[in-house]
Motif scaffolding. Sequence first.
Motif, short mmCIF file in Angstrom:
data_model
loop_
_atom_site.label_atom_id
_atom_site.label_comp_id
_atom_site.label_asym_id
_atom_site.label_seq_id
_atom_site.Cartn_x
_atom_site.Cartn_y
_atom_site.Cartn_z
N UNK A 434 -2.43 5.18 -9.61
CA UNK A 434 -1.63 4.80 -8.44
C UNK A 434 -2.20 5.44 -7.18
N UNK A 435 -2.48 6.73 -7.24
CA UNK A 435 -2.95 7.45 -6.05
C UNK A 435 -4.33 6.99 -5.60
N UNK A 436 -5.21 6.73 -6.54
CA UNK A 436 -6.56 6.31 -6.13
C UNK A 436 -6.52 4.93 -5.48
N UNK A 437 -5.59 4.10 -5.91
CA UNK A 437 -5.47 2.78 -5.28
C UNK A 437 -4.77 2.84 -3.93
N UNK A 438 -3.84 3.79 -3.77
CA UNK A 438 -3.07 3.87 -2.53
C UNK A 438 -3.67 4.80 -1.49
#
Length: 524
Positions: A434-438
């Motif tokens: 989630x964090x790497x995409x956001x």
Amino acid sequence: MSLGAAEVFETLQKEITKKGLQEEVSISMVGDIGRNDAAPLVIIYPEAVIYGPIKPSDVEYLVDEHLYKGRIAAGLQASVKELSGRIAWISARKNTMPAEQRIVLEHAGLIDPDDIEDYILHDGYSALGKVVSEMKPAEVIELIKASGLRGRGGAGFPTGLKWSFVAKAAGNKKYVICNADESEPGTFKDRLILEGDPHKILEAMAIAGYAVGADEGYVYVRGEYALANKRLQRAIQQAEEFGFLGNSIFESKFNFKIHVHAGAGAYICGEETALIESIEGKRGEPRSRPPYPTTVGLWQKPTLVNNVETIANIPPIIRHGADWFRQFGTPSSPGTKVYTVLGHVNSTGLIEVPMGITLREVISIYAKGMRNGGTLKLAQTGGSSGSVIPAILQDTPMDFDSFEKAGVSLGSGALLICDNDTCVVDLAIVLMNFFRNESCGKCSPCRIGTHRAFEILNKIASGKGILKDLDDLDEISNNLYSMSNCGLGQTAGTPIHDVLKYFRAEVEAHVRLGVCPTGVCEMK
């Protein structure tokens, strides 16, 4: 809505008209969260009888039996066991407030959010009238300070102190922003507040504007929240028609206008400076701080930014006073907290409970225990960026200071409850994905660190990890916290840090033994 609430609503309207009851019965659609197997719900006042799940084919009998003949349709009643605490408490309302104290959600599920007169009937805009007619701006700020209200977005910063910074900032033009960009996975509390009680947010923003010297405000609402956006727009229109927004509010010299700005799906815009950049029409990337928005914010003007839950506390505090508010919660964290409860529990949904309640109490009382007799393994307290809380901390009071002393954070209020079948490595993979995409990509610690952590965790989950990988993950977590430009990057490493701190043996089993203790990871 996906389960057919709109069709039930339309059928109710037709049947009520067919029976000639339209002058005696009013009907409105409000947001209230229970288990899906009990939705759509129909609640009939003043008896506060709860029916559900209701199909369009049930409506004719329900109207004929309860509204026309005055008898409870027992066969359609919802079982309390199927409902979350949020819904079950409605049966105690008897056309009044619930038996437990509700502050933020005092009107949600009780009033028609599309009807300003219904809001006024429940003391709506009385706090604004009191402030504008009887109080000086400094007195309002002192009252908020005395209440001890702290920001409910996760940081817990004293609200009154933030207001005072904006009030003291130089400049004739100032802004108030309500941060309704609720993009944290598992969190839907702000949506329920906006959909169920939009006028409360507008009233609170106007009070804040009066206190800090602002004449204009923005509600930055998540783009996916179409119904909340629609109800906010309608509420603004109604408030302007009634003279609660616009010029010469309550026949005073105070003017205040509010705009709604819909986001475009970027998680990063929940960070206040990225949100400001977005309103200005720029790419949603965080600004370097200082200067802080309280002095240099929207269009370089002093700006007050509060999230939805924080600002929803303002009208009740104005109406009842600081001492009343301090009756609830703990001395250092007064008031209540709204939580969304999800995961391996018997009853999910939305609850509002006093600050300082324990995780054990939330699970056993409000969530009706662990699902299928499972055992609590961990809970995540603030969505993806929240702390991973092991079962050994379930008796720690859930307030800002107690959690800080325990080395964890309270976060935004999304409680993800997990049992022993949950693999911590698998959970960490989902969160880091989630964090790497956001990540907005502006700073390299977040842009590169989140992606590298995701790769290492996948390596461990596949049985190819080495012990040095754990040291690398620990270093990445520390670098994210100390070197990232904004709160997203700084908290992105929290799940990794907590997993290695509390569940290192389970992670090492993937590496040393080549097995996943829970059997979730496909060790190759």
